[in-house]
Each structure stands twice: as C-alpha cells, then as structure tokens.
Design an enzyme around this catalytic site. Structure first.
Site, PDB file in Angstrom:
ATOM      1  N   GLU A 151      33.472  -6.487  78.607  1.00  0.00           N
ATOM      2  CA  GLU A 151      32.815  -6.914  79.676  1.00  0.00           C
ATOM      3  C   GLU A 151      33.055  -8.347  80.406  1.00  0.00           C
ATOM      4  O   GLU A 151      33.029  -9.131  79.613  1.00  0.00           O
ATOM      5  CB  GLU A 151      31.346  -6.647  79.806  1.00  0.00           C
ATOM      6  CG  GLU A 151      30.528  -6.479  81.065  1.00  0.00           C
ATOM      7  CD  GLU A 151      29.057  -6.062  81.216  1.00  0.00           C
ATOM      8  OE1 GLU A 151      28.533  -5.776  81.964  1.00  0.00           O
ATOM      9  OE2 GLU A 151      28.710  -5.716  79.950  1.00  0.00           O
ATOM     10  N   GLY A 152      33.546  -8.220  81.657  1.00  0.00           N
ATOM     11  CA  GLY A 152      33.802  -9.514  82.335  1.00  0.00           C
ATOM     12  C   GLY A 152      33.091  -9.888  83.399  1.00  0.00           C
ATOM     13  O   GLY A 152      31.974  -9.084  83.695  1.00  0.00           O
TER      14      GLY A 152
ATOM     15  N   ASP B 137      50.088 -14.973  82.828  1.00  0.00           N
ATOM     16  CA  ASP B 137      49.076 -15.262  81.903  1.00  0.00           C
ATOM     17  C   ASP B 137      49.252 -14.522  80.587  1.00  0.00           C
ATOM     18  O   ASP B 137      48.445 -13.858  80.033  1.00  0.00           O
ATOM     19  CB  ASP B 137      47.700 -14.146  82.588  1.00  0.00           C
ATOM     20  CG  ASP B 137      46.268 -15.090  81.852  1.00  0.00           C
ATOM     21  OD1 ASP B 137      46.268 -15.936  81.303  1.00  0.00           O
ATOM     22  OD2 ASP B 137      45.435 -14.012  81.980  1.00  0.00           O
TER      23      ASP B 137
END
Length: 399
Positions: free
Chosen positions: A98-99, A211
């Site tokens: 979960e972010g 990234d």
C-alpha cells in the site's frame, strides 16, 4: 483490454495450453468459419483466454468483425462483452502493498485463470487520477517487450483506476534476500542482460525509466526479469526538454542529477544499471547514502572528485561548491549505452542468438540459456517469526 487501452493485450503472455478451436459460421458468409483463435488474433488477446459461454455464436450474429475493418469503438465493445474493463472479471486474493495513492493486490483473472497484480489507484473527487498513474498507463500500453511488465487491462470506476498487470513472484531485492545476498554469477549475467535488453527497448523509443532500483525489477520462477513501475518514467522528446531532478531513488541516482541537473537523457538509467550490477554481484549497495551530500561523498570517494578538466562547468555548480568535497582522484568516463553494453564481451558466453531475438520473446526460449540453481536460495521465504513473507509489488510514494 477495456477502457481506452485497446492495444494493451497485444503482448500478453500466452499459455502452453491452447483451448480446442470452437468454430461458428458467419451469418453474412455461411461458408466461412471463425474460431476462438481467430477472435484472439483479431482482438489481440492471450491464447489462453476463456471466452464467455455463447460468445462465439453472439459474435457471429451481431459483430461480423471479419467482414470489415475493426474500429476502435467496435473493438472496445467486443472486449467489454468478453469481460475486459470490469472489476468482476478479477478476484482479489491478498494485499501485496500500500502506498499514498494506491493499493496493490494479488488476484486471479476469471478469463484466463492466471494470477495478476491489481494496482488500485484511489481517485480523489477534485484532483482525479495522479499524474504518475496517467503517465504509467500511457507509456506501458505502448511498450511491448519480454523484459517489461505487461499491462493486461485498465478498469475505470468513479472511485478508482485499477491497472491489471501480469503477476511475477518477487522483485530483485527479495531475490537477493532469499539468496542470502549471494546470487550465482551466471544468474547475475542473465539478469543484467535482461535489464539492458528491456532498457534498450525503452531507450530506442525515447522512454526514460528514471527510477531503476532492485525493487522495481520483477523476477518470476523461470528467471525472467522485467522492468516495472513506470510512474516516474518520461517520454523524452526531441529537442531536449527540461526534466525534474527529483527522480531516481537516492542510492541509484547519478552525480549530475544529485547536483541539480535537469538536462539528461538515457544515461540517467545507465548509472542505475551499474549500481544494480554491483549490488547483484556483491550483495550490498554500492552508494548507500542517506542524504544527497553523503551520496555524493560515497561516489567521489570511489570514482574521484570531478574537476573543471574532467567535468567542465563543475566549479561553478553552487551545490558542488557548497559541499566542499575533498579532492579525490577523478576519472571522467562517458556512460555506455544499453545497446552497446549488450554486445560487451562479458556476454559472449551467452551466444549470438540472444542478440537477435524478437522483442516479445524471452531469452529462455533459447535452449542454451538456463538459470543456475542458487545454492543459498530458501525454498520458502520465511520471516523470523515463521510467517511467509509477502511479495511487495513496486510502488513509489507518488504512484
């Protein structure tokens, strides 16, 4: 797929099991038959798709797609009738992570019975979809490669935007942990080549990942490595645009970006490749800085402090001056491109055929390419408490 990503099924992984062909006759051409395989090819679906009961008959009566060119609208309707773009097509199994904006679940597709990763992005009423989600969708739907995670479907509701990805067992960081931070060097070579292969494909299409880190490289039990989490990726246009320097996780961020440069190209990703190669080979990060200043200190201590001769313009860089680094010896070298790196003698033992594979074909399609058994690999990833460790799907804080 449903919604606006009609082409996203094009490179979906196929299964070894192909359903026996079911054929029906077209109403307008009674002498001609269509099969499940025909529809799969026409709509760019995976070979193991399970068409709903009676769909072939309905398709032949109401949607004679083989008699005329297929429009975007007709394709969207057909995919929706099969079940794409609908939440009820997927069953949630476990929460993986979960972010800030998204929650990722392990799930199963009712259409193929395959495991999937469901990235559920919450939509704020006033703000709409986060820009990282829009960016990820717009890039991934056009990136079709064996070493890039496949986006299978997009489901848009009033409250959320769900991205349906192929499911892979773990990320490179977890693989390192499971091996006791000691990967077989042959496997390091295979992982590095696949990383370069996926990046070369992106770079040829002017896409920068921005990234790269072990957590954003997914690996399945076959040893296939795939680039994931394109939330910070950008399509680099020509002529050069100015980009943000708030990209790339600190340990894998090149010195020019750390010093504020916003004018960069594919070399931003190649620095990360070098850092990841070192980490796979040694089991520890190369430049584990906790701040920008400490990160630069680690880099300059190993590679040398740049001077005006080795890095023109560096003595007028305000951030560089303010840190007042010791004068370590510096050797400025141009970063190698991904395509050039793939042809490095280091990979000669893999043979020539690996360089000519179609984009969507895995390197493991070659009989001579096989993953070696990891001597320290734990069969079950268990935490100290004895509970199974959950796979963490890659998510940056902005995704």
């Amino acid at each position: 797929m449903g919604s606006d990503g009609e082409s996203d099924q094009a490179s979906a992984t196929s299964s070894d099991e192909v359903h026996s062909p079911v054929r029906v006759r077209l109403r307008n051409n009674p002498g001609r038959k269509i099969s499940t395989e025909d529809i799969n090819k026409r709509l760019s679906l995976p070979a193991d798709i399970r068409l709903p009961d009676g769909y072939l008959e309905k398709f032949s009566l109401n949607s004679p797609l083989f008699d005329k060119p297929l429009s975007r609208r007709l394709r969207r309707v057909s995919l929706s009738e099969i079940g794409f773009g609908k939440l009820e097509t997927y069953v949630k199994l476990d929460k993986l992570g979960e972010g800030t904006y998204a929650t990722v679940y392990k799930g199963r597709s009712k259409l193929t019975d395959n495991l999937v990763a469901l990235k559920e992005i919450r939509l704020e009423h006033e703000e709409g979809a986060p820009c990282t989600a829009i960016r990820e969708v717009s890039l991934l739907k056009d990136l079709k490669h064996a070493n890039i995670v496949t986006l299978h479907d997009i489901i848009h509701t009033q409250k959320s935007l769900t991205l349906v990805f192929e499911y892979l067992d773990k990320d490179l960081k977890q693989y390192l942990d499971d091996c006791g931070n000691c990967i077989h060097m042959h496997n390091v070579k295979l992982f590095l080549f696949q990383l370069l292969r996926g990046l070369n494909y992106c770079h040829r299409r002017k896409v920068l990942h921005r990234d790269l880190k072990p957590q954003n490289l997914l690996i399945n039990d076959r040893g296939e490595l795939k680039l994931a989490d394109f939330g910070l990726a950008r399509a680099k246009s020509i002529p050069t645009k100015t980009y943000s320097n708030e990209v790339v996780t600190l340990w894998y961020r090149p010195p020019d970006i750390l010093l504020g440069s916003t004018d960069y190209s594919t070399q931003i990703d190649m620095w990360g490749v070098g850092c990841i190669f070192y980490e796979m080979s040694t089991g520890r990060p190369l430049f584990p800085g906790s701040t920008v200043e400490e990160e630069l200190h680690f880099i300059f201590k190993l590679l040398g402090t740049p001077t005006e001769e080795t890095w023109p313009g560096i003595t007028s860089n305000e951030e560089f001056i303010s840190y007042n680094y010791p004068r370590y010896r510096f050797e400025g070298k141009k970063r190698i491109a991904a395509e050039e790196a793939m042809r490095h003698p280091y990979f000669n033992c893999l043979g020539e055929r690996i360089l000519t594979l179609p984009d969507t074909t895995s390197i493991f399609a070659l009989q001579e390419i096989q993953l070696e058994k990891e001597p320290g690999m734990r069969t079950n990833s268990l935490s100290e408490s004895g509970k199974t460790t959950k796979h963490k799907w890659p998510m940056n804080d902005d995704s």
